[in-house]
Design an enzyme around this catalytic site. Structure first.
Site, mmCIF file in Angstrom:
data_model
loop_
_atom_site.group_PDB
_atom_site.id
_atom_site.type_symbol
_atom_site.label_atom_id
_atom_site.label_comp_id
_atom_site.label_asym_id
_atom_site.label_seq_id
_atom_site.Cartn_x
_atom_site.Cartn_y
_atom_site.Cartn_z
ATOM 1 N N HIS A 109 0.856 -1.192 0.000
ATOM 2 C CA HIS A 109 0.000 0.000 0.000
ATOM 3 C C HIS A 109 0.888 1.236 0.000
ATOM 4 O O HIS A 109 1.841 1.322 0.780
ATOM 5 C CB HIS A 109 -0.906 0.031 1.234
ATOM 6 C CG HIS A 109 -1.747 1.271 1.275
ATOM 7 N ND1 HIS A 109 -2.954 1.374 0.610
ATOM 8 C CD2 HIS A 109 -1.529 2.481 1.853
ATOM 9 C CE1 HIS A 109 -3.436 2.590 0.781
ATOM 10 N NE2 HIS A 109 -2.602 3.284 1.539
ATOM 11 N N ASP A 125 -15.165 2.580 7.386
ATOM 12 C CA ASP A 125 -14.113 3.470 6.886
ATOM 13 C C ASP A 125 -14.628 4.321 5.733
ATOM 14 O O ASP A 125 -14.263 5.497 5.616
ATOM 15 C CB ASP A 125 -12.889 2.670 6.440
ATOM 16 C CG ASP A 125 -11.832 3.603 5.864
ATOM 17 O OD1 ASP A 125 -11.322 4.434 6.630
ATOM 18 O OD2 ASP A 125 -11.566 3.548 4.649
ATOM 19 N N ARG A 175 -14.356 12.708 7.264
ATOM 20 C CA ARG A 175 -13.075 13.373 7.595
ATOM 21 C C ARG A 175 -12.677 14.352 6.499
ATOM 22 O O ARG A 175 -12.122 15.421 6.771
ATOM 23 C CB ARG A 175 -11.984 12.311 7.786
ATOM 24 C CG ARG A 175 -12.147 11.534 9.083
ATOM 25 C CD ARG A 175 -11.277 10.290 9.088
ATOM 26 N NE ARG A 175 -9.900 10.584 8.823
ATOM 27 C CZ ARG A 175 -9.059 9.749 8.182
ATOM 28 N NH1 ARG A 175 -9.467 8.575 7.759
ATOM 29 N NH2 ARG A 175 -7.817 10.103 7.988
ATOM 30 N N SER A 235 -7.513 3.608 9.128
ATOM 31 C CA SER A 235 -8.258 3.569 7.865
ATOM 32 C C SER A 235 -7.543 2.661 6.863
ATOM 33 O O SER A 235 -8.140 1.758 6.264
ATOM 34 C CB SER A 235 -8.356 5.008 7.330
ATOM 35 O OG SER A 235 -8.729 5.037 5.982
ATOM 36 N N LYS A 243 -8.581 -1.738 5.904
ATOM 37 C CA LYS A 243 -8.879 -2.259 4.567
ATOM 38 C C LYS A 243 -7.904 -3.365 4.192
ATOM 39 O O LYS A 243 -8.295 -4.368 3.599
ATOM 40 C CB LYS A 243 -8.835 -1.113 3.545
ATOM 41 C CG LYS A 243 -10.052 -0.184 3.698
ATOM 42 C CD LYS A 243 -9.957 1.044 2.838
ATOM 43 C CE LYS A 243 -8.999 2.054 3.403
ATOM 44 N NZ LYS A 243 -9.092 3.404 2.886
HETATM 45 N N1 URA Z 1 -5.806 6.689 2.672
HETATM 46 C C1 URA Z 1 -6.751 6.000 3.327
HETATM 47 O O1 URA Z 1 -7.178 4.944 2.901
HETATM 48 N N2 URA Z 1 -7.211 6.514 4.492
HETATM 49 C C2 URA Z 1 -6.769 7.664 5.017
HETATM 50 O O2 URA Z 1 -7.210 8.056 6.066
HETATM 51 C C3 URA Z 1 -5.792 8.381 4.306
HETATM 52 C C4 URA Z 1 -5.312 7.860 3.127
#
Ligand code: URA
Length: 428
Positions: free
Chosen positions: A84, A163, A170, A185, A189
């Site tokens: 990621h 999320d 947010r 967050s 995932k």
């Molecule tokens: N990417 C995400 O998936 N979540 C965040 O809070 C910031 C970047």
């Protein structure tokens, strides 16, 4: 157990540690609509201002995972490992990396998102390939992992739905920049996706979320700690994002540059970071003897790319879309090209049509910026420095302005060597 939202908000406002039961309740009640957006917004702001303990972050992450489905790709016959990136300019690394790691023997289930603002989204880039389809069912992902070894596709709606709601909230309440909220967050995932190992590319610099090494280190440590708390082997590389990666920024332009890398060429920074990330992923996958640099040079990763694209309906040999207008930016003085500022180039590409301001906006496949010089190259007045690509020539003046002055830096001395990998943090 049931709580009052006001009590939970007040606890965090007063710098108290939230209990596991409070966290489970508030995340679940928010997902069900029982806790209102304005209450969650107040809680997110209290978390941003007062932080969270590592244990709270791990529980918050688990509550977000529990809000939806946890994927299980079963036995695909290879170790599962994913990467990621926190997002950068010209960061097309997933495109060569996923096929490369698959060509070395692991399986890469890369569930990705779309771009917002000046950083591009992997799905937007791949959608520049004619016919390519982002949405797959879990059965299709499993079959592709078994047969090809690499999948890049859209995240499913059932994966960490808390999320999805919270991230949108947010975004409009000034609470994106909280390390506990970003870390939970991202990790919720990745944990719900069912990977067996995870490499994080935490970008640092003008084109990144985290502008300084200490802030990026804080995020990397929070994410590797969540990985450790959940038994997921996680390594974070902190990498430079003060300049764009490679020479191309924009969807089709980045696909073409990734194909160059997969064919054994491409810009040195892109190749070097692709190999560095692949090496970490293969170590986590239990394949430490694989040689990703040799596999890349052999063309084996390109074969996997062709199969990965074709498996999702894409035609890897079809010409990529090109923009209707291309304008060249030239040097105004003599000197040495010292590099392009990542934020300026990313914003220019975005304004040319490669990115979106709101998530429902369309993107132009051919739009973006192509740099024509490398740091260290000598330039004189009139030397072409960059091309601006767009379907809409009314966008050119803004991009031109963004790339004026110090954005494409010309100096008298050669620039210092660029260290791409600034630090490595491993979960323990
Ligand atoms: N990417 C995400 O998936 N979540 C965040 O809070 C910031 C970047």
């Amino acid at each position: 157990m049931s709580f009052s939202a006001v009590e939970v908000i007040a606890a965090k406002r007063d710098c108290r540690t939230l209990s596991r039961a409070q966290i489970d309740w508030v995340v679940d009640a928010y997902t069900r609509g029982e806790v209102a957006d304005e209450q969650m917004a107040a809680l997110a702001m209290a978390i941003l201002l007062n932080g969270m303990e590592p244990g709270e972050i791990a529980h918050w992450t688990q509550a977000m995972i529990d809000s939806g489905e946890v994927l299980d790709f079963g036995d695909v016959g290879r170790p599962l490992v994913d990467k990621h990136s926190t997002g950068g300019v010209g960061d097309k690394i997933t495109l060569p990396l996923a096929p490369l790691v698959a060509a070395c023997g692991a399986a890469v289930p890369q569930l990705s998102g779309r771009g917002l603002g000046h950083t591009g989204g992997t799905l937007d880039k791949l959608e520049a390939v004619p016919g390519w389809r982002a949405s797959l069912t879990t059965d299709e992902i499993t079959a592709q992992l078994r047969e090809v070894g690499a999948v890049v596709c859209a995240t499913t709606p059932t994966l960490a739905p808390a999320d999805k709601r919270l991230y949108a909230l947010r975004d409009v309440t000034g609470t994106v920049e909280s390390v506990p909220l970003i870390a939970s967050s991202i990790m919720s995932k990745k944990l719900a996706e069912g990977t067996g190992g995870l490499v994080l590319d935490v970008k640092v610099g003008s084109g990144a979320f985290m502008k300084t090494l200490p802030r990026a280190g804080e995020l990397a440590d929070a994410m590797t700690a969540i990985g450790a708390a959940h038994g997921l082997p996680t390594t974070a590389l902190l990498t430079d994002m003060s300049r764009p990666l490679g020479r191309c920024v924009g969807n089709a332009l980045e696909v073409a540059e990734s194909v160059e890398v997969l064919r054994g060429g491409g810009p040195a920074d892109l190749v070097s970071l692709t190999v560095a990330l692949a090496t970490e992923m293969l170590a986590l996958a239990g394949l430490p003897d694989a040689d990703p640099a040799a596999v890349l040079a052999s063309g084996a990763a390109y074969d996997v790319w062709e199969r990965m694209i074709a498996a999702q309906g894409g035609d890897p040999s079809a010409p990529l879309p090109v923009a209707a207008h291309v304008e060249t930016v030239v040097a105004e003085r003599s000197g040495i090209f010292a590099g392009a500022d990542a934020l300026a180039v990313g914003t220019a590409a975005w304004k040319l049509g490669a990115g979106r301001a709101r998530k429902e906006d369309p993107v132009q496949a051919g739009a973006g910026v192509r740099l024509l010089v490398d740091p260290g190259d000598e330039v004189r007045p009139g030397t072409p420095l960059a091309e601006l690509h767009t379907d809409d020539d009314a966008r050119l003046p803004t991009a031109r302005r963004l790339l004026a002055g110090a954005a494409l830096m010309i100096t008298t001395d050669p620039p210092p060597e660029r260290d791409l990998v600034l630090d490595v943090r491993r979960g323990s």
